[in-house]
Design a protein around this motif. Sequence first.
Motif, PDB file in Angstrom:
ATOM      1  N   ASN A   2       7.172   1.543  -9.077  1.00  0.00           N
ATOM      2  CA  ASN A   2       6.985   1.089 -10.410  1.00  0.00           C
ATOM      3  C   ASN A   2       7.481  -0.330 -10.474  1.00  0.00           C
ATOM      4  OD1 ASN A   2       5.770   3.347 -11.279  1.00  0.00           O
ATOM      5  ND2 ASN A   2       7.693   4.153 -12.240  1.00  0.00           N
ATOM      6  N   ARG A   5       5.116  -2.692  -8.777  1.00  0.00           N
ATOM      7  CA  ARG A   5       3.590  -2.802  -9.603  1.00  0.00           C
ATOM      8  C   ARG A   5       3.961  -3.510 -10.847  1.00  0.00           C
ATOM      9  NH1 ARG A   5       3.414   3.767  -9.388  1.00  0.00           N
ATOM     10  NH2 ARG A   5       2.039   4.144  -7.861  1.00  0.00           N
ATOM     11  N   CYS A   6       5.098  -3.642 -11.499  1.00  0.00           N
ATOM     12  CA  CYS A   6       5.193  -4.675 -12.720  1.00  0.00           C
ATOM     13  C   CYS A   6       5.419  -5.763 -11.720  1.00  0.00           C
ATOM     14  CB  CYS A   6       6.518  -4.199 -13.365  1.00  0.00           C
ATOM     15  SG  CYS A   6       6.358  -2.624 -14.144  1.00  0.00           S
ATOM     16  N   ILE A  30      -0.646   0.462 -15.562  1.00  0.00           N
ATOM     17  CA  ILE A  30       0.651   1.030 -14.722  1.00  0.00           C
ATOM     18  C   ILE A  30       1.117   2.079 -15.408  1.00  0.00           C
ATOM     19  CG2 ILE A  30       2.931   0.083 -14.108  1.00  0.00           C
ATOM     20  CD1 ILE A  30       1.711  -2.527 -13.849  1.00  0.00           C
ATOM     21  N   SER A  34       2.278   5.799 -13.727  1.00  0.00           N
ATOM     22  CA  SER A  34       3.636   5.764 -13.601  1.00  0.00           C
ATOM     23  C   SER A  34       4.421   6.786 -14.354  1.00  0.00           C
ATOM     24  CB  SER A  34       4.185   4.190 -13.802  1.00  0.00           C
ATOM     25  OG  SER A  34       4.171   4.036 -15.084  1.00  0.00           O
ATOM     26  N   ARG A  80      -0.375  -6.376  -3.686  1.00  0.00           N
ATOM     27  CA  ARG A  80      -1.267  -5.501  -3.856  1.00  0.00           C
ATOM     28  C   ARG A  80      -1.354  -4.909  -2.312  1.00  0.00           C
ATOM     29  NH1 ARG A  80      -4.084  -3.095  -7.192  1.00  0.00           N
ATOM     30  NH2 ARG A  80      -4.193  -4.987  -8.731  1.00  0.00           N
ATOM     31  N   VAL A  83       1.577  -2.599  -2.420  1.00  0.00           N
ATOM     32  CA  VAL A  83       1.609  -1.353  -3.212  1.00  0.00           C
ATOM     33  C   VAL A  83       0.796  -0.391  -2.888  1.00  0.00           C
ATOM     34  CG1 VAL A  83       0.801  -0.743  -5.421  1.00  0.00           C
ATOM     35  CG2 VAL A  83       2.258  -2.806  -5.437  1.00  0.00           C
ATOM     36  N   ASN A  84      -0.435  -0.683  -2.092  1.00  0.00           N
ATOM     37  CA  ASN A  84      -1.280   0.143  -1.610  1.00  0.00           C
ATOM     38  C   ASN A  84      -0.846   0.812  -0.439  1.00  0.00           C
ATOM     39  OD1 ASN A  84      -3.213  -0.497  -3.640  1.00  0.00           O
ATOM     40  ND2 ASN A  84      -4.318  -1.751  -2.417  1.00  0.00           N
TER      41      ASN A  84
END
Length: 89
Positions: A2, A5-6, A30, A34, A80, A83-84
């Motif tokens: 998280n 992501r933020c 998100i 999340s 990204r 994250v992915n």
Amino acid sequence: MNELRCLLAFKQLEEAGFPRNMLTQLAKDIAKISGLTVGSVKSKIGNYKSVAGITGHSNASRNTVYMYSQYGHLTSIKLRELVNSGEYY
């Protein structure tokens, strides 16, 4: 995940010049994945703005400061990818 992501959302906002309506949409996206509330996500993104020196002091966590120090130099495209992939330290 998280926090990352933020941070990604913060970088997307930064690169776009911080359009107001974009923050709410990113926070909603998100929050859906999340389990955090939209308000919590907005606060986390705001903490990244503070850590980056864009806004005044916030109550950013040590984790937020650490994530920014480790990954804040990356573009939103690179974030990204992290994250992915789910591969970050």
